[in-house]
Design an enzyme around this catalytic site. Structure first.
Site, PDB file in Angstrom:
ATOM      1  N   HIS A 168       0.860  -1.181   0.000  1.00  0.00           N
ATOM      2  CA  HIS A 168       0.000   0.000   0.000  1.00  0.00           C
ATOM      3  C   HIS A 168       0.895   1.228   0.000  1.00  0.00           C
ATOM      4  O   HIS A 168       1.682   1.437   0.924  1.00  0.00           O
ATOM      5  CB  HIS A 168      -0.922   0.017   1.229  1.00  0.00           C
ATOM      6  CG  HIS A 168      -1.876   1.179   1.225  1.00  0.00           C
ATOM      7  ND1 HIS A 168      -3.155   1.098   0.722  1.00  0.00           N
ATOM      8  CD2 HIS A 168      -1.724   2.463   1.653  1.00  0.00           C
ATOM      9  CE1 HIS A 168      -3.747   2.261   0.840  1.00  0.00           C
ATOM     10  NE2 HIS A 168      -2.900   3.109   1.400  1.00  0.00           N
ATOM     11  N   CYS A 169       0.773   2.026  -1.034  1.00  0.00           N
ATOM     12  CA  CYS A 169       1.657   3.180  -1.200  1.00  0.00           C
ATOM     13  C   CYS A 169       0.968   4.438  -0.656  1.00  0.00           C
ATOM     14  O   CYS A 169      -0.040   4.892  -1.220  1.00  0.00           O
ATOM     15  CB  CYS A 169       2.005   3.372  -2.672  1.00  0.00           C
ATOM     16  SG  CYS A 169       3.126   4.766  -2.955  1.00  0.00           S
ATOM     17  N   PRO A 170       1.490   5.031   0.401  1.00  0.00           N
ATOM     18  CA  PRO A 170       0.861   6.251   0.932  1.00  0.00           C
ATOM     19  C   PRO A 170       1.052   7.463   0.031  1.00  0.00           C
ATOM     20  O   PRO A 170       0.288   8.426   0.117  1.00  0.00           O
ATOM     21  CB  PRO A 170       1.578   6.442   2.280  1.00  0.00           C
ATOM     22  CG  PRO A 170       2.897   5.764   2.114  1.00  0.00           C
ATOM     23  CD  PRO A 170       2.650   4.605   1.205  1.00  0.00           C
ATOM     24  N   GLY A 173      -1.780   7.041  -2.295  1.00  0.00           N
ATOM     25  CA  GLY A 173      -3.050   6.826  -1.593  1.00  0.00           C
ATOM     26  C   GLY A 173      -3.834   5.650  -2.121  1.00  0.00           C
ATOM     27  O   GLY A 173      -5.065   5.699  -2.192  1.00  0.00           O
TER      28      GLY A 173
END
Length: 421
Positions: A168-170, A173
């Site tokens: 999950h890439c912040p 998003g």
């Protein structure tokens, strides 16, 4: 009442825009910061650097290409960022109930109910599937109520099971999975090239200022501080996006995901998905992107009356007939209400027969004895009431185990006397 659409009744943590046409992760606000990090340097570059390089080449208008390429390249990076963050990464729809075909009765694991051995209902938490001729263990997801396909994992941030889950890439998003990994890598690698482009021409502009003024590099840097800021910014960014690009080139070449690389690195497992470096790259960049399994704009069908799923655990304890009535007496002092509650569960005569037939530690207590029990110690603890509860709810009947009844003599007698009154 108007029927809801799928995105309106979505159980995940995603955010939707334009009627479910765009799907983002719950941390989609971080995308605004990423946009700022991409757009702001290019705007500064175009105003303070590229504009002054328009006439610095032999061909009078050749310098305009520097400005045009910077703008087009920036738009290209933004499109890749949008394709990465605003689409379904490969979410697997949830089931309404567990896969009932996987339930089974296991006679090897039994429960002692009233002296009888009863096979318990078992549900396998894992099972094996074959991938390229090798067995791969897949796990059951309690949230989505399904067996995850190989390379699938449940994202705790988006609260969805995602196919070929990478991470999950912040910064974007969104989860990175089967349907957007290609665009994620292209975004990161293109951002790396854009950093190199801006850094190179900013450094070139410093050199132009040195040649024009016949000065030192320090004087040129004072004359164009924007170039210095851009060079520093791109140098730092290259460590991030450049390193990320190199790492994912390695992952693609070995057909791994970030999740698999970090979790199974120390296990020395055989990579069953590795098909050779060339085929691995072709799999990522040259295969057709699978359509989404979810139609977020579809209307939610009214669910029919569903069968209750098979219960793996014991049922919730019901209000017991022979539970301690003293709390009720202390609450409302209404014995008639207690009689009504008892009569709703079972006839008093049948309780009398059960108690007489099974016997207690002593003869049957009369009403006066019961009164003395109630009055002697109102705080006397109920003996092994939890064991008696579990014995009833497991068997699904009113049968009481003899050892439980022997240890709960006082409670049984007290309940009966209260009912008789």
């Amino acid at each position: 009442m108007a029927a809801k659409r799928v995105y309106e009744a979505w159980k995940g943590s995603n955010k939707f825009l334009f009627g479910g046409r765009l799907i983002f992760g719950p941390d989609a606000k971080s995308l605004l910061f990423s946009l700022l990090l991409v757009i702001a340097p290019v705007v500064i570059f175009c105003i303070f650097v590229a504009r002054h390089l328009r006439h610095e080449f032999s061909s009078y208008n050749a310098g305009y290409a520097i400005l045009v390429v910077a703008v087009l390249f920036n738009i290209y990076v933004l499109i890749l960022l949008f394709l990465t963050s605003a689409r379904d990464p490969g979410i697997i729809p949830r089931n309404l109930h567990p896969p009932e075909e996987e339930f089974r009765y296991d006679s090897s694991v039994s429960i002692d109910i009233g002296g009888r051995q009863t096979p318990s209902l078992q549900f396998p938490r894992t099972k094996e599937v074959m991938v390229n001729g090798l067995p791969v263990r897949v796990k059951y997801c309690d949230t989505c109520m399904l067996y995850r396909p190989p390379r699938c994992s449940h994202c705790s941030i988006c609260n969805n099971c995602v196919e070929r889950f990478d991470h999950h890439c912040p910064w974007v998003g969104q989860c990175i999975g089967l349907r957007n990994y290609r665009y994620f890598f292209m975004f990161v690698s293109s951002a790396t090239l854009l950093c190199i482009y801006v850094f190179s021409f900013s450094a070139y502009y410093i050199k132009v200022l040195m040649d024009d003024n016949h000065g030192t590099v320090w004087k040129a840097m004072k004359e164009s501080p924007a170039s210095v800021v851009l060079m520093a910014y791109c140098f730092i960014s290259l460590w991030f996006v450049g390193g990320l690009t190199g790492f994912h080139l390695y992952l693609i070449g070995t057909n791994q995901t970030t999740y698999e690389n970090f979790r199974y690195r120390a296990d020395n497992r055989t990579n069953v998905y590795h098909r050779g470096c060339l085929n691995n790259f072709l799999e990522v960049f040259c295969t057709e992107v699978k359509p989404s399994r979810n139609n977020f704009r579809a209307l939610v069908q009214e669910e029919e009356v569903q069968r209750p799923p098979p219960r793996v655990v014991t049922r919730e304890p019901e209000q017991d007939l022979v539970g301690d009535p003293r709390s009720k007496v202390e609450d409302d002092l209404d014995i008639g209400e207690d009689l009504l509650k008892i009569s709703q569960r079972r006839n008093i005569d049948e309780i009398d027969e059960d108690i007489r037939s099974r016997g207690s530690n002593g003869p049957y207590n009369n009403a006066s004895e019961g009164d003395s029990v109630l009055g002697s110690d109102r705080r006397a603890p109920t003996v092994r009431s939890e064991e008696r509860h579990s014995s009833w709810r497991r068997s699904g009947s009113w049968e009481i185990a003899p050892d439980v009844l022997a240890n709960s003599n006082v409670t049984e007698t007290r309940s009966y006397v209260t009912a008789r009154q």
